[in-house]
Motif scaffolding. Structure first.
Motif, PDB file in Angstrom:
ATOM      1  N   ARG A 192     -10.356  -6.998  -6.468  1.00  0.00           N
ATOM      2  CA  ARG A 192     -11.048  -5.851  -7.072  1.00  0.00           C
ATOM      3  C   ARG A 192     -12.367  -5.555  -6.369  1.00  0.00           C
ATOM      4  N   ARG A 193     -13.010  -6.585  -5.836  1.00  0.00           N
ATOM      5  CA  ARG A 193     -14.250  -6.348  -5.092  1.00  0.00           C
ATOM      6  C   ARG A 193     -13.992  -5.670  -3.756  1.00  0.00           C
ATOM      7  N   PHE A 194     -12.777  -5.798  -3.249  1.00  0.00           N
ATOM      8  CA  PHE A 194     -12.447  -5.286  -1.913  1.00  0.00           C
ATOM      9  C   PHE A 194     -11.916  -3.861  -1.933  1.00  0.00           C
ATOM     10  N   VAL A 195     -11.114  -3.515  -2.936  1.00  0.00           N
ATOM     11  CA  VAL A 195     -10.275  -2.321  -2.832  1.00  0.00           C
ATOM     12  C   VAL A 195     -11.055  -1.034  -2.607  1.00  0.00           C
TER      13      VAL A 195
ATOM     14  N   GLU B 207      -5.001   1.896  -5.692  1.00  0.00           N
ATOM     15  CA  GLU B 207      -5.693   0.652  -6.029  1.00  0.00           C
ATOM     16  C   GLU B 207      -4.731  -0.515  -6.198  1.00  0.00           C
ATOM     17  N   ALA B 208      -3.592  -0.282  -6.870  1.00  0.00           N
ATOM     18  CA  ALA B 208      -2.640  -1.381  -7.087  1.00  0.00           C
ATOM     19  C   ALA B 208      -2.112  -1.905  -5.756  1.00  0.00           C
ATOM     20  N   GLY B 209      -1.787  -1.004  -4.842  1.00  0.00           N
ATOM     21  CA  GLY B 209      -1.291  -1.423  -3.536  1.00  0.00           C
ATOM     22  C   GLY B 209      -2.324  -2.194  -2.744  1.00  0.00           C
TER      23      GLY B 209
ATOM     24  N   ILE C  39       0.834  -1.206   0.000  1.00  0.00           N
ATOM     25  CA  ILE C  39       0.000   0.000   0.000  1.00  0.00           C
ATOM     26  C   ILE C  39       0.865   1.250   0.000  1.00  0.00           C
ATOM     27  N   ARG C  40       1.862   1.265   0.867  1.00  0.00           N
ATOM     28  CA  ARG C  40       2.670   2.484   1.023  1.00  0.00           C
ATOM     29  C   ARG C  40       3.550   2.766  -0.194  1.00  0.00           C
TER      30      ARG C  40
ATOM     31  N   ARG D  16      -2.431  10.730   1.792  1.00  0.00           N
ATOM     32  CA  ARG D  16      -3.246  11.825   1.244  1.00  0.00           C
ATOM     33  C   ARG D  16      -3.724  11.450  -0.162  1.00  0.00           C
ATOM     34  N   TYR D  17      -4.735  10.613  -0.218  1.00  0.00           N
ATOM     35  CA  TYR D  17      -5.305  10.178  -1.498  1.00  0.00           C
ATOM     36  C   TYR D  17      -6.780  10.542  -1.499  1.00  0.00           C
TER      37      TYR D  17
END
Length: 376
Positions: free
Chosen positions: A266-269, A211-213, A193-194, A203-204
């Protein structure tokens, strides 16, 4: 992410300031919760459910919200946690993004999301927040506190920090401390994530979301939530049909198991806040009942920490295929609680479904939980 709070969810305003174990205090904090059943005149039939990392407070359907909950097969009239007998409370963990205060919540002093200004979060803070909510409902002593996964940690902290707060305890796939393998996996999840440029030091926004993380973090988690035995049985080495393979990527998905992980991620992010994920994940790594043993960090210290918990009866349930919170940790919980004077039993189950078995293998977990509750 856009926060969705189920219509049955209620909120308890925490004392302000609410002190946090690792320093600082939370102002204007709250926890989300839902209830099922009727609290008896003596207020002695309450059962508290403390959850894993990602669930909200909606454990089961109700008149206020008929949508199935995350533990629908376990909670309700005539079900293992029978709401015709028990008044059931499920509290969303402090630090989450499912209604309780966390990094995604608004800081009342700034009007902006807390983000990384949210105070460091510990399992003990989660437990103390749940305790305040239960006490706010006028319940001095629970009949039973049930904790699943991270909630098993929270339940142990709840019982340790608030002696006499519950008569009984069911610990399901929980742990008295984080083990190196679990810490390593969660460390990789947080790093994924980081390292996503869109995380941007927390700060997003929805337009620039890491999303990728989050996808990578979720995939790592799902791999550890199930067992190699289940992966093999469900997917084997079955390959994707040619029309489902990415044609322009020579290293793209080729196997069914890869497609499953991608779909799950993808369902989670977009349904969970990345900063909340970081905070809750780290709280598990920090948790260690050896801290309460009066010295030492070895397994004997963990046992001494467990022995400080005062509860009348307990059941620790685990499965042989759990690699994230392995079976010896549930056995240790039962032994430690027994050393503290509890009538504590350890129940190993043969489920092939790994750490997440308590969510899906109701045929095994249901009778175990119901059988224990029937004796209270």
């Amino acid at each position: 992410m856009t926060e969705f709070i189920p219509p049955a969810t209620r909120f308890f305003e925490l004392p302000s300031p609410f002190p946090m174990k690792r320093g600082g205090a939370l102002r204007g904090g709250r926890v989300a919760y839902e209830t099922w059943g009727v609290l008896g005149p003596a207020r002695d039939n309450a059962v508290l459910i403390l959850t894993g990392l990602s669930p909200d407070a909606h454990a089961a359907a109700s008149a206020a919200n008929p949508e199935p909950g995350w533990w629908e097969a376990m909670v309700g009239p005539g079900k293992p946690i029978d709401t015709t007998r028990w008044f059931v409370i499920c509290v969303n963990s402090l630090g989450s993004c499912k209604g309780s205060s966390g990094p995604a919540s608004i800081n009342p002093e700034t009007g902006e999301p807390w983000r990384l200004d949210f105070p460091p979060l510990s399992i003990e803070d989660i437990a103390n927040a749940a305790f305040e909510a239960v006490r706010g409902l006028g319940i001095e002593r629970l009949a039973c506190v049930i904790g699943n996964s991270m909630g098993g940690m929270s339940a142990l902290a709840y019982l340790l920090l608030h002696p006499g707060a519950a008569r009984a305890h069911i610990n399901i796939s929980g742990a008295p401390r984080a083990l190196p393998f679990s810490i390593a996996i969660r460390s990789l999840q947080r790093e994924a994530i980081r390292l996503d440029p869109n995380w941007n030091q927390g700060r997003y926004d929805d337009a620039r979301y890491p999303e990728a993380g989050m996808r990578m973090a979720r995939k790592l988690g799902v791999i550890t939530y199930r067992s190699a035995l289940e992966w093999d049985g469900r997917f084997g080495r079955v390959r994707l049909d040619s029309d489902r393979r990415p044609g322009d990527d020579p290293f793209g998905m080729e196997f069914e198991v890869e497609s499953y992980l991608e779909g799950h991620a993808r369902r989670f992010v977009r349904r969970f806040d990345p900063n909340c994920y970081l905070y809750l994940s780290r709280s598990m790594d920090w948790f260690d009942l050896a801290e309460y043993a009066g010295g030492g960090q070895d397994e004997d210290a963990v046992m001494r920490g467990l022995a400080r918990i005062r509860v009348e009866r307990a059941l620790a349930i685990g499965v042989h295929t759990d690699i994230l919170f392995p079976l010896q940790q549930q056995e240790q919980i039962a032994e430690g609680l027994r050393a503290g004077g509890a009538d504590a039993r350890f129940l190993p189950l043969d489920s092939p479904q790994g750490h997440d078995a308590f969510l899906v293998d109701i045929a095994r977990f249901g009778p175990a939980v119901q059988g224990f509750l029937d004796t209270l």
